[in-house]
Design an enzyme around this catalytic site. Structure first.
Site, PDB file in Angstrom:
ATOM      1  N   ALA A  97       5.025 -12.078   4.868  1.00 59.74           N
ATOM      2  CA  ALA A  97       4.087 -12.102   3.760  1.00 59.74           C
ATOM      3  C   ALA A  97       3.553 -10.951   3.260  1.00 59.74           C
ATOM      4  O   ALA A  97       3.599 -10.493   2.040  1.00 59.74           O
ATOM      5  CB  ALA A  97       2.877 -13.073   4.095  1.00 59.74           C
ATOM      6  N   ASP A  98       3.292 -10.051   4.506  1.00 63.38           N
ATOM      7  CA  ASP A  98       2.601  -8.624   3.975  1.00 63.38           C
ATOM      8  C   ASP A  98       3.862  -7.964   3.429  1.00 63.38           C
ATOM      9  O   ASP A  98       3.845  -6.924   2.235  1.00 63.38           O
ATOM     10  CB  ASP A  98       2.373  -8.020   5.204  1.00 63.38           C
ATOM     11  CG  ASP A  98       0.925  -8.545   5.780  1.00 63.38           C
ATOM     12  OD1 ASP A  98       0.197  -8.576   4.871  1.00 63.38           O
ATOM     13  OD2 ASP A  98       0.861  -8.879   6.938  1.00 63.38           O
TER      14      ASP A  98
END
Length: 404
Positions: A168-169
């Site tokens: 996600a990051d």
């Protein structure tokens, strides 16, 4: 060689991964990034994860690569003046605090655009700058759960799973860099001046998964995790282990490539079976296809599988460990593993490859306050003023960091 983004100036107030990665990706192609760290409260990526033999965190080395490091208490009265000077001569500001942090500090977008109307502001947060979950705390794994990624990963009868990297990051960093370039292009064309790019951490994955929402709404099919097979099993493929213990991934993206794959493991009789005339009809018999692939591959060494698949122009790719990645001839030929002189730590080099203006790895993450003096000098501060700011604790210089 001049980088294509050489004249792009970025102020990074971000921390950890998502915001800093967006700036890092652009720094590879010449963008001048000033990363701001609060004195005494450095970015946690300096200490998170493995530490290199020189005592510096390896994650910091790559996330802070090519960046100037400014130790600045930007919330103090004098620090705010320094930040304003930086913003006034910059193109981009990157931040990934919780919504409202900048506003409470008195530097929301309205203030920043008052300082510099042409500023593009990338705001990364867990769930976005508005909406019912605006103030809900979030980390990357929560975003992986919300996007659907965790639900699609794992075995059908087991728990949802996270991937082996901060998906996600990292994808947010990539999408953030794209958002910045789109906003800068709009500014260059005169469509707008400065604007805010509002990016929630779950949204990049949601967009990149791409197929699960239209599958559910358009076809009434809800994809589910399926272990070593595809979540919807719409084409032959999966993960298999050869007789000599090598994991390989097999895939086919069209009816033609699928039949080549079937011909490699089952001959003409399997490949020409009317049930496999199209991917749609094939999908109804995917368990049989998977079992056939599994029986063929697990009974043979990888070298035999590789030769037979290549003969039929089919794909069986070995799963590489990081040691194999570092020494892989194709990866090495492409220059995808890079280093800087005097540092044994290697990182992934700039991507993508440009024919005329390639990206450059200039340096890896630097010490706290390493560039404070030079950044302030460029803003017009003299030695006396810099010394006064250091005495008050408003800034942190490299010498102070070394003494501590």
């Amino acid at each position: 060689m001049v980088g294509p983004l050489e004249n792009l100036r970025i102020v990074e107030l971000g921390h950890v991964i998502a915001g800093p990665l967006a700036a890092s990706l652009l720094s590879d192609f010449g963008a001048k990034v000033v990363k701001v760290e609060t004195p005494g409260r450095p970015d946690m990526m300096r200490d998170l994860g493995p530490v290199a033999i020189d005592g510096v965190g390896v994650w910091w080395k790559t996330l802070a690569r090519n960046k100037q490091i400014l130790g600045l208490d930007w919330k103090s009265e004098e620090g705010l003046k320094v930040l304003r000077k930086l913003v006034e001569c910059s193109d981009v500001l990157v931040e990934n605090f919780r919504p409202g942090v900048l506003e409470r500090a008195g530097i929301g977008p309205e203030v920043l655009h008052g300082w510099n109307p042409d500023l593009v502001i990338l705001r990364v947060s867990g769930y976005g700058q508005d909406g019912p979950m605006r103030d809900t705390p979030a980390f990357g794994r929560a975003a992986e759960a919300m996007s659907g990624l965790a639900h699609l990963t794992g075995f059908a009868d087991g728990s949802p799973m996270h991937p082996g990297f901060p998906a996600a990051d990292s994808t947010t960093g990539l999408m953030g860099a794209l958002g910045l370039m789109i906003a800068l292009y709009a500014r260059e064309r005169g469509v707008v001046r400065g604007q805010v790019v509002d990016l929630a951490v779950f949204e990049a994955l949601l967009r990149l998964i791409d197929y699960h929402v239209p599958a559910a709404t358009g076809a009434g099919i809800a994809p589910i995790r399926n272990g070593l097979r595809q979540p919807m099993d719409f084409a032959p493929g999966g993960m298999f282990r050869t007789r000599d213990g090598i994991w390989v991934t097999v895939s086919a993206g069209s009816a033609e490539t699928a039949r080549r794959l079937l011909r490699a493991v089952g001959g003409d009789s399997l490949a020409d079976d009317p049930r496999f005339a199209s991917l749609h009809s094939m999908s109804k018999h995917m368990t049989e296809v998977f079992d056939t692939l599994n029986a063929y591959i697990t009974a043979r060494d990888f070298s035999e599988v590789q030769v037979e698949f290549e003969r039929h122009d089919a794909v069986a790719a070995p799963v590489l460990s990081v040691e194999q990645i570092i020494d892989h001839p194709q990866i090495c030929h492409r220059g995808d593993i890079a280093s800087v002189e005097g540092d044994p730590t290697h990182v992934v080099g700039p991507v993508p490859h440009f024919s005329i203006t390639p990206g450059v790895l200039r340096w890896l993450g630097r010490p706290r306050g390493a560039d404070t003096a030079s950044v302030l000098e460029a803003l017009g501060y003299d030695d006396v003023q810099i010394a006064d700011l250091a005495r008050t604790g408003c800034i942190e210089t490299a010498l102070e960091e070394e003494r501590t």
